[in-house]
Write an enzyme that holds these catalytic residues in place. Structure first.
Site, PDB file in Angstrom:
ATOM      1  N   HIS A 117       0.835  -1.218   0.000  1.00  0.00           N
ATOM      2  CA  HIS A 117       0.000   0.000   0.000  1.00  0.00           C
ATOM      3  C   HIS A 117       0.865   1.263   0.000  1.00  0.00           C
ATOM      4  O   HIS A 117       0.420   2.305   0.486  1.00  0.00           O
ATOM      5  CB  HIS A 117      -0.968   0.035   1.190  1.00  0.00           C
ATOM      6  CG  HIS A 117      -1.710  -1.241   1.400  1.00  0.00           C
ATOM      7  ND1 HIS A 117      -2.928  -1.502   0.817  1.00  0.00           N
ATOM      8  CD2 HIS A 117      -1.379  -2.365   2.096  1.00  0.00           C
ATOM      9  CE1 HIS A 117      -3.340  -2.720   1.168  1.00  0.00           C
ATOM     10  NE2 HIS A 117      -2.404  -3.271   1.936  1.00  0.00           N
ATOM     11  N   SER A 155      15.145  21.303 -16.365  1.00  0.00           N
ATOM     12  CA  SER A 155      13.972  22.132 -16.638  1.00  0.00           C
ATOM     13  C   SER A 155      14.436  23.414 -17.314  1.00  0.00           C
ATOM     14  O   SER A 155      15.537  23.888 -17.052  1.00  0.00           O
ATOM     15  CB  SER A 155      13.276  22.459 -15.319  1.00  0.00           C
ATOM     16  OG  SER A 155      12.540  23.660 -15.430  1.00  0.00           O
ATOM     17  N   GLU A 160       9.726   8.348 -17.064  1.00  0.00           N
ATOM     18  CA  GLU A 160       8.371   8.832 -17.354  1.00  0.00           C
ATOM     19  C   GLU A 160       7.951   8.493 -18.773  1.00  0.00           C
ATOM     20  O   GLU A 160       6.801   8.109 -19.028  1.00  0.00           O
ATOM     21  CB  GLU A 160       8.296  10.341 -17.121  1.00  0.00           C
ATOM     22  CG  GLU A 160       8.387  10.703 -15.646  1.00  0.00           C
ATOM     23  CD  GLU A 160       8.617  12.194 -15.427  1.00  0.00           C
ATOM     24  OE1 GLU A 160       7.986  13.010 -16.122  1.00  0.00           O
ATOM     25  OE2 GLU A 160       9.445  12.548 -14.581  1.00  0.00           O
TER      26      GLU A 160
END
Ligand code: ARG
Length: 462
Positions: free
Chosen positions: A155, A276, A289
């Site tokens: 979890h 970035s 990703e």
């Protein structure tokens, strides 16, 4: 004029010409198309269906097209629709009438089926090698982190201490199944549709075993209708690739979490991260990703082809031409994902102190505390409740279990003794899980050996 232009009085509409063509997608099968044609022509000559001289010309002509194509010297055209008619047209332009005899006893329907099987058979082997490379990278990291303690999660809550090697070896196990699925798929699809003709077989005395053997297939397909209309192998491959991508996606998700400041379990190599354009501090896990993102694309290829196939009556229908875009996209996507992912895993830096620190919080040794009492005769359920009370006490007082004094521990059970502190050490908790397949160092060492043996065997077979 089109190869099939005999029955027609008018030119094809320009839009239809472009719409109908598949050469942009299927030109990548030129090797297989030529290979299939060579086998077919040789068989026709062996069976006396075409002359030896015609066959010799065909072989030489196809060989020259192959060499020119390898060197980028041939231009395939949309007017010739697909790779099959492009090669045949080129051949006839080079050798004349003999080239026109190549298509005897054959149809594009069995031709495309054989080309695609040959092509995917080769792609499967390449992907399998890429899977082995990734397994190797995972294994190298696992070898170095057999003693590195990290929280195991359920979890996404800290559960029990495990070694980082054990965690990584779970991915090695998944990849091993992926390899096996690909092998099964390759084996099941290794039957030859050539000689199925348009759908019903042919009146020529062809030898389908000869062509099957020449092309490295186990046998010819038994039913000619199935031979030209079956695309199960493409679906199977897409399913296998979807599962493989699902594994990479789960792994990616973990890498993304691990390199966040919230976890900081790993640091990705500069060469495998990106920055970035505005935030100077950023170092982003774009590779992971993108792999996670491209998983959706491969699932899409599978669902797309399943949907295309579901309403197609037997035998060949042009809908089937859509198969290639789906499988080629999935194949290309998986290959690039595996390769870049392997580099990322190989170069990532593991931060054992941070992992150890995280494992020290969150009461990952609570099960072991209950087991301590249970081994002294307390029924496990009662021990569980007693330790639950202790955890509650700890949370209230901002302590961990091992920070409690014997006095505090004895509030819930008189059976606690000095040796409990040894039992609660995370390394003890980890290394006592010696059950088969557990996280103890002895068991991860066994798994590492297993994977090593697997890799050695598969590499030797390559
Ligand atoms: N380009 C076609 C395909 O990829 C080849 C088979 C075409 N056969 C036909 N009868 N139109 O499926």
């Amino acid at each position: 004029m089109k190869l099939w232009g005999g029955r027609f009085q008018k030119e094809t509409d320009e839009l239809v010409n472009a719409f109908n063509a598949s050469i942009q997608v299927d030109s990548r099968m030129y090797r297989e198309d030529i290979q299939g044609s060579m086998a077919h022509a040789a068989m026709l000559a062996d069976r006396g269906i075409i002359s030896r001289e015609d066959n010799e010309q065909i072989q030489a002509g196809l060989q020259s097209i192959l060499e020119d194509a390898e060197a980028g010297r041939v231009a395939f055209t949309e007017d010739n629709e697909d790779i099959h008619m492009n090669v045949e047209t080129l051949l006839t332009a080079r050798i004349g009438d003999a080239g026109k005899r190549l298509h005897t006893g054959r149809s594009r329907n069995d031709q495309v089926a054989v080309d695609l099987r040959l092509n995917l058979r080769r792609e499967i082997r390449e992907i399998q090698e890429d899977v082995l490379d990734l397994m190797e990278a995972v294994l190298d990291q696992a070898r170095q982190h057999q003693e590195t303690v990290v929280p195991g999660y359920t979890h996404l809550q800290r559960a029990q201490p495990i070694s980082f090697a054990h965690h990584l070896l779970a991915y090695a196990a998944m990849l091993r199944r992926d390899y096996g699925r690909l092998a099964d798929c390759g084996e099941r699809m290794n039957l030859c549709p050539l000689g199925s003709g348009a759908l019903a077989g042919t009146t020529y005395p062809i030898d389908r075993w000869e062509t099957a053997k020449a092309l490295g297939f186990a046998a010819p397909m038994s039913n000619s209708i199935d031979g030209v209309s079956d695309r199960d192998y493409a679906l199977e491959l897409l399913s296998d690739l979807s599962i493989l991508m699902m594994h990479l996606s789960r792994f990616s998700e973990e890498v993304i979490l691990w390199c966040s400041w919230e976890f900081k379990f790993i640091e990705l190599d500069d060469a495998f991260s990106t920055g970035s354009s505005i935030m100077p501090q950023k170092k982003n896990p774009d590779v992971a990703e993108l792999v996670r993102g491209k998983t959706g694309r491969v699932y899409g290829d599978l669902i797309g082809l399943l949907t295309t196939l579901k309403g197609i009556p037997l035998a060949y229908n042009k809908d089937l031409q859509e198969d290639k875009e789906a499988v080629f996209d999935a194949v290309d996507t998986v290959k690039v994902c595996l390769r870049v992912f392997t580099g990322m895993i190989r170069t990532m830096r593991v931060l054992p102190e941070n992992m150890r620190r995280a494992a020290g919080g969150g009461f990952t040794n609570a099960t072991d505390c209950a087991d301590y009492l249970a081994k002294k005769g307390v029924p496990f359920r009662d021990a569980y409740t007693a330790v639950g009370n202790l955890v509650y006490y700890c949370v209230e007082h901002g302590k961990t279990l091992e920070q409690l004094s014997l006095e505090e521990l004895r509030q819930v059970s008189p059976l606690f003794e000095e040796d409990v502190y040894e039992a609660l050490r995370l390394e003890t908790c980890m290394n006592q899980r010696k059950s088969y397949g557990g996280t103890a160092v002895t068991e991860t060492a066994r798994q590492i050996q297993e994977v090593e043996t697997f890799l050695r065997e598969k590499r030797a077979a390559e």
